[in-house]
Scaffold this motif. Structure first.
Motif, PDB file in Angstrom:
ATOM      1  N   ILE A 168      57.868  46.853  61.988  1.00  0.00           N
ATOM      2  CA  ILE A 168      57.161  45.572  62.014  1.00  0.00           C
ATOM      3  C   ILE A 168      56.020  45.663  63.037  1.00  0.00           C
ATOM      4  O   ILE A 168      56.094  46.445  63.988  1.00  0.00           O
ATOM      5  CB  ILE A 168      58.101  44.404  62.370  1.00  0.00           C
ATOM      6  N   PRO A 169      54.969  44.875  62.867  1.00  0.00           N
ATOM      7  CA  PRO A 169      53.907  44.855  63.875  1.00  0.00           C
ATOM      8  C   PRO A 169      54.464  44.462  65.242  1.00  0.00           C
ATOM      9  O   PRO A 169      55.268  43.532  65.346  1.00  0.00           O
ATOM     10  CB  PRO A 169      52.930  43.805  63.347  1.00  0.00           C
ATOM     11  N   ASP A 170      54.040  45.203  66.278  1.00  0.00           N
ATOM     12  CA  ASP A 170      54.567  44.919  67.606  1.00  0.00           C
ATOM     13  C   ASP A 170      53.447  44.842  68.634  1.00  0.00           C
ATOM     14  O   ASP A 170      52.279  44.759  68.295  1.00  0.00           O
ATOM     15  CB  ASP A 170      55.636  45.954  67.999  1.00  0.00           C
ATOM     16  N   SER A 190      37.311  50.314  62.015  1.00  0.00           N
ATOM     17  CA  SER A 190      38.191  49.701  61.023  1.00  0.00           C
ATOM     18  C   SER A 190      39.507  49.337  61.714  1.00  0.00           C
ATOM     19  O   SER A 190      39.806  49.825  62.802  1.00  0.00           O
ATOM     20  CB  SER A 190      38.460  50.647  59.850  1.00  0.00           C
ATOM     21  N   PHE A 191      40.255  48.453  61.063  1.00  0.00           N
ATOM     22  CA  PHE A 191      41.550  48.009  61.578  1.00  0.00           C
ATOM     23  C   PHE A 191      42.604  48.224  60.490  1.00  0.00           C
ATOM     24  O   PHE A 191      42.327  48.058  59.307  1.00  0.00           O
ATOM     25  CB  PHE A 191      41.516  46.525  61.941  1.00  0.00           C
ATOM     26  N   ILE A 192      43.809  48.557  60.924  1.00  0.00           N
ATOM     27  CA  ILE A 192      44.904  48.653  59.955  1.00  0.00           C
ATOM     28  C   ILE A 192      46.230  48.363  60.660  1.00  0.00           C
ATOM     29  O   ILE A 192      46.542  48.953  61.700  1.00  0.00           O
ATOM     30  CB  ILE A 192      44.931  50.033  59.254  1.00  0.00           C
ATOM     31  N   ASN A 193      46.983  47.431  60.100  1.00  0.00           N
ATOM     32  CA  ASN A 193      48.324  47.145  60.599  1.00  0.00           C
ATOM     33  C   ASN A 193      49.271  48.146  59.946  1.00  0.00           C
ATOM     34  O   ASN A 193      49.948  47.857  58.952  1.00  0.00           O
ATOM     35  CB  ASN A 193      48.709  45.693  60.278  1.00  0.00           C
ATOM     36  N   ALA A 194      49.305  49.332  60.537  1.00  0.00           N
ATOM     37  CA  ALA A 194      49.925  50.488  59.879  1.00  0.00           C
ATOM     38  C   ALA A 194      51.441  50.538  60.008  1.00  0.00           C
ATOM     39  O   ALA A 194      52.070  51.436  59.434  1.00  0.00           O
ATOM     40  CB  ALA A 194      49.323  51.770  60.464  1.00  0.00           C
ATOM     41  N   PHE A 195      52.036  49.603  60.709  1.00  0.00           N
ATOM     42  CA  PHE A 195      53.474  49.662  60.988  1.00  0.00           C
ATOM     43  C   PHE A 195      54.303  49.762  59.711  1.00  0.00           C
ATOM     44  O   PHE A 195      55.300  50.483  59.649  1.00  0.00           O
ATOM     45  CB  PHE A 195      53.905  48.416  61.769  1.00  0.00           C
ATOM     46  N   ILE A 196      53.897  49.012  58.677  1.00  0.00           N
ATOM     47  CA  ILE A 196      54.673  48.975  57.435  1.00  0.00           C
ATOM     48  C   ILE A 196      54.790  50.349  56.800  1.00  0.00           C
ATOM     49  O   ILE A 196      55.772  50.652  56.107  1.00  0.00           O
ATOM     50  CB  ILE A 196      54.046  47.958  56.432  1.00  0.00           C
ATOM     51  N   LEU A 229      47.887  41.164  55.744  1.00  0.00           N
ATOM     52  CA  LEU A 229      47.465  42.365  56.466  1.00  0.00           C
ATOM     53  C   LEU A 229      48.657  43.191  56.934  1.00  0.00           C
ATOM     54  O   LEU A 229      48.582  44.422  56.988  1.00  0.00           O
ATOM     55  CB  LEU A 229      46.603  41.974  57.668  1.00  0.00           C
ATOM     56  N   SER A 230      49.763  42.512  57.264  1.00  0.00           N
ATOM     57  CA  SER A 230      50.921  43.195  57.821  1.00  0.00           C
ATOM     58  C   SER A 230      51.824  43.797  56.748  1.00  0.00           C
ATOM     59  O   SER A 230      52.345  44.901  56.916  1.00  0.00           O
ATOM     60  CB  SER A 230      51.737  42.224  58.679  1.00  0.00           C
TER      61      SER A 230
END
Length: 257
Positions: A137-139, A126-132, A158-159
């Motif tokens: 922010i996504p880096d 699975s994928f997750i843009n977990a930064f939030i 997603l972000s």
């Protein structure tokens, strides 16, 4: 040679295993450096024709190890010193790089997978843009790559929402080049890497250059870049072998030179 990763070369393929399974292969500064150094070593090794990055245990990479984060940290400096150089090394490599996503790829682990040329994804991944979820922010080049793959609207979704993306959803979005049953994952990744390892490696590198150029150059400048690249490709031993094999009606044996 390495402590946080395992690095092996076999049959023309460099295997790079993120090796902190007890921490879901979370990044540390040392792991950033070791990934960069391993990719550089593979890039400079003429025996290596393909690189695979994957995770030990049940995760691909869960992102930054938050035990290394403190209130005094300058997150910008962390990116400049550690994540930026790692991702740049991956993008500068002219050999094909596969992200074999065996489990969760979260935060900068998601970014690592995005930076690779191919993403072979286990059905358990699975994928997750977990930064939030930690107010960041996504880096690590995340939005640069993600926007190219799924478009700005989906990248924003997603972000900003930070919701988990299943392996099946990743395939639908175009994040996964292949979706592979978990029980066949290792064999399928090995077969894909072996296929790339016998292809004309110099031409692959030139294709990667052209893909980068296409996103930043004008059409006229791109055509010149294309002409220069084709000239270089035309001088390779692999081009000569390909032509000879065609004329002789046999399968070419490329040397990567």
């Amino acid at each position: 040679m390495f402590e946080t990763i395992r690095y092996d070369v076999k049959d023309g393929v460099a295997w790079l295993f993120l090796n902190r399974p007890d921490k879901l292969n979370a990044f540390t500064a040392q792991m950033n450096r070791e990934i960069k150094d391993a990719v550089k070593a593979a890039s400079q090794n003429d025996e290596v024709r393909c690189i695979v990055i994957t995770g030990e245990g049940r995760a691909f990479c869960s992102g930054q190890d938050l035990s290394e984060v403190d209130e005094s940290m300058d997150h910008g400096d962390v990116l400049r010193k550690h994540y930026g150089p790692m991702v740049k090394q991956i993008r500068q490599c002219e050999k094909p790089i596969i992200a074999a996503v065996n489990g969760v790829a979260a935060g900068a682990g998601f970014s690592l997978a995005l930076a690779c040329d191919f993403r072979l994804v286990s059905e358990k991944a699975s994928f997750i843009n977990a930064f939030i979820h930690v107010g960041l922010i996504p880096d690590s080049g995340n939005l640069y790559f993600l926007t190219q793959l799924v478009g700005p609207a989906k990248a924003a979704e997603l972000s900003i929402l930070g919701e988990k993306v299943s392996a099946a959803q990743a395939a639908e979005l175009g994040l996964a080049n292949q979706l592979i049953p978990a029980e066949a994952f290792e064999d399928e990744v090995s077969a894909f890497a072996a296929r790339l390892a016998v292809m004309p490696t110099k031409a692959i590198g030139l294709i990667k250059r052209s893909l980068k150029a296409a996103s930043v150059l004008s059409f006229e400048d791109y055509l010149e870049q294309e002409a220069q690249g084709q000239r270089t490709a035309g001088l390779t031993a692999d081009h000569r072998e390909g032509v000879e094999a065609f004329l002789q009606k046999r399968k070419p044996v490329f040397s990567g030179k």
